[in-house]
Design a protein around this motif. Structure first.
Motif, PDB file in Angstrom:
ATOM      1  N   LEU A 116       0.534  -1.322   0.099  1.00  0.00           N
ATOM      2  CA  LEU A 116      -0.207   0.178   0.251  1.00  0.00           C
ATOM      3  C   LEU A 116       0.924   0.951   0.034  1.00  0.00           C
ATOM      4  O   LEU A 116       0.076   2.261  -0.374  1.00  0.00           O
ATOM      5  N   ARG A 117       1.947   1.509   0.022  1.00  0.00           N
ATOM      6  CA  ARG A 117       2.856   2.173   1.044  1.00  0.00           C
ATOM      7  C   ARG A 117       2.266   3.925  -0.536  1.00  0.00           C
ATOM      8  O   ARG A 117       2.755   4.817  -0.039  1.00  0.00           O
ATOM      9  N   ASP A 118       2.818   3.110  -1.922  1.00  0.00           N
ATOM     10  CA  ASP A 118       2.917   3.793  -2.454  1.00  0.00           C
ATOM     11  C   ASP A 118       1.001   4.258  -2.909  1.00  0.00           C
ATOM     12  O   ASP A 118       1.262   4.951  -4.141  1.00  0.00           O
ATOM     13  N   TYR A 119       0.525   3.921  -2.519  1.00  0.00           N
ATOM     14  CA  TYR A 119      -1.417   4.338  -3.031  1.00  0.00           C
ATOM     15  C   TYR A 119      -1.761   5.191  -1.945  1.00  0.00           C
ATOM     16  O   TYR A 119      -2.148   5.105  -0.922  1.00  0.00           O
ATOM     17  N   SER A 123      -7.756   4.773   8.847  1.00  0.00           N
ATOM     18  CA  SER A 123      -5.575   4.632   9.016  1.00  0.00           C
ATOM     19  C   SER A 123      -5.977   4.178   8.238  1.00  0.00           C
ATOM     20  O   SER A 123      -6.620   2.741   7.978  1.00  0.00           O
ATOM     21  N   SER A 124      -4.340   3.471   8.206  1.00  0.00           N
ATOM     22  CA  SER A 124      -4.188   2.371   7.198  1.00  0.00           C
ATOM     23  C   SER A 124      -3.342   1.639   8.383  1.00  0.00           C
ATOM     24  O   SER A 124      -2.297   2.390   9.545  1.00  0.00           O
ATOM     25  N   ASN A 181      -1.119  -4.561   5.531  1.00  0.00           N
ATOM     26  CA  ASN A 181      -1.328  -4.060   4.331  1.00  0.00           C
ATOM     27  C   ASN A 181      -3.011  -4.160   4.019  1.00  0.00           C
ATOM     28  O   ASN A 181      -3.901  -4.435   2.859  1.00  0.00           O
ATOM     29  N   THR A 182      -3.215  -3.218   5.438  1.00  0.00           N
ATOM     30  CA  THR A 182      -4.782  -3.158   5.500  1.00  0.00           C
ATOM     31  C   THR A 182      -5.614  -1.819   5.956  1.00  0.00           C
ATOM     32  O   THR A 182      -4.873  -0.858   6.646  1.00  0.00           O
ATOM     33  N   VAL A 183      -5.850  -1.381   4.936  1.00  0.00           N
ATOM     34  CA  VAL A 183      -7.539   0.110   5.787  1.00  0.00           C
ATOM     35  C   VAL A 183      -8.167   0.040   6.176  1.00  0.00           C
ATOM     36  O   VAL A 183      -8.331  -1.059   5.931  1.00  0.00           O
TER      37      VAL A 183
END
Length: 125
Positions: free
Chosen positions: A29-32, A71-72, A77-79
């Motif tokens: 998820l880092r760049d999303y 929140s992330s 790897n979850t929001v």
């Protein structure tokens, strides 16, 4: 394979809470940007909350501001979307979606490439 798995919907009384989760697989998820959208019967899909994972910036629609929190959890790897003080008008199918974006989030659904399957939230009055 890129997948988003939305979960956490259910039936709750007005004033109650639910926490939705959007688990990503096949990418990190880092760049999303992740957006939560909802669609009620007979209505258009609307963006309710978005987050830019890299810098943590968030967006909330006026209708949920102060009641919902996005929140992330990068380790998982979850929001998450914490929904408090739920109202009958929050009843809808909720979707999460992802867009590659290291610098911002998007409110326009057209910017999102991958979508989860939707989870139904029903709030009884």
């Amino acid at each position: 394979e890129v997948q988003l798995q939305a979960s956490g919907g259910g039936l709750v009384q007005a004033g109650g809470s639910l926490r939705l989760s959007c688990a990503a697989s096949g990418f990190t998820l880092r760049d999303y940007a992740i957006g939560w959208f909802r669609q009620a019967p007979g209505k258009d899909r609307e963006a309710i909350s978005c987050i830019s994972i890299k810098d943590g910036r968030t967006y909330y629609a006026d209708s949920v501001e102060g009641r919902f929190t996005i929140s992330s959890d990068n380790a998982k790897n979850t929001v998450h979307l914490q929904m408090d003080s739920l109202k009958a008008e929050d009843t809808a199918v909720y979707y999460c979606a992802s867009a590659y974006s290291p610098t911002t989030y998007y409110v326009d659904a057209k910017e999102y490439n991958y979508w989860g399957q939707g989870t139904l939230v029903t709030v009884s009055s």
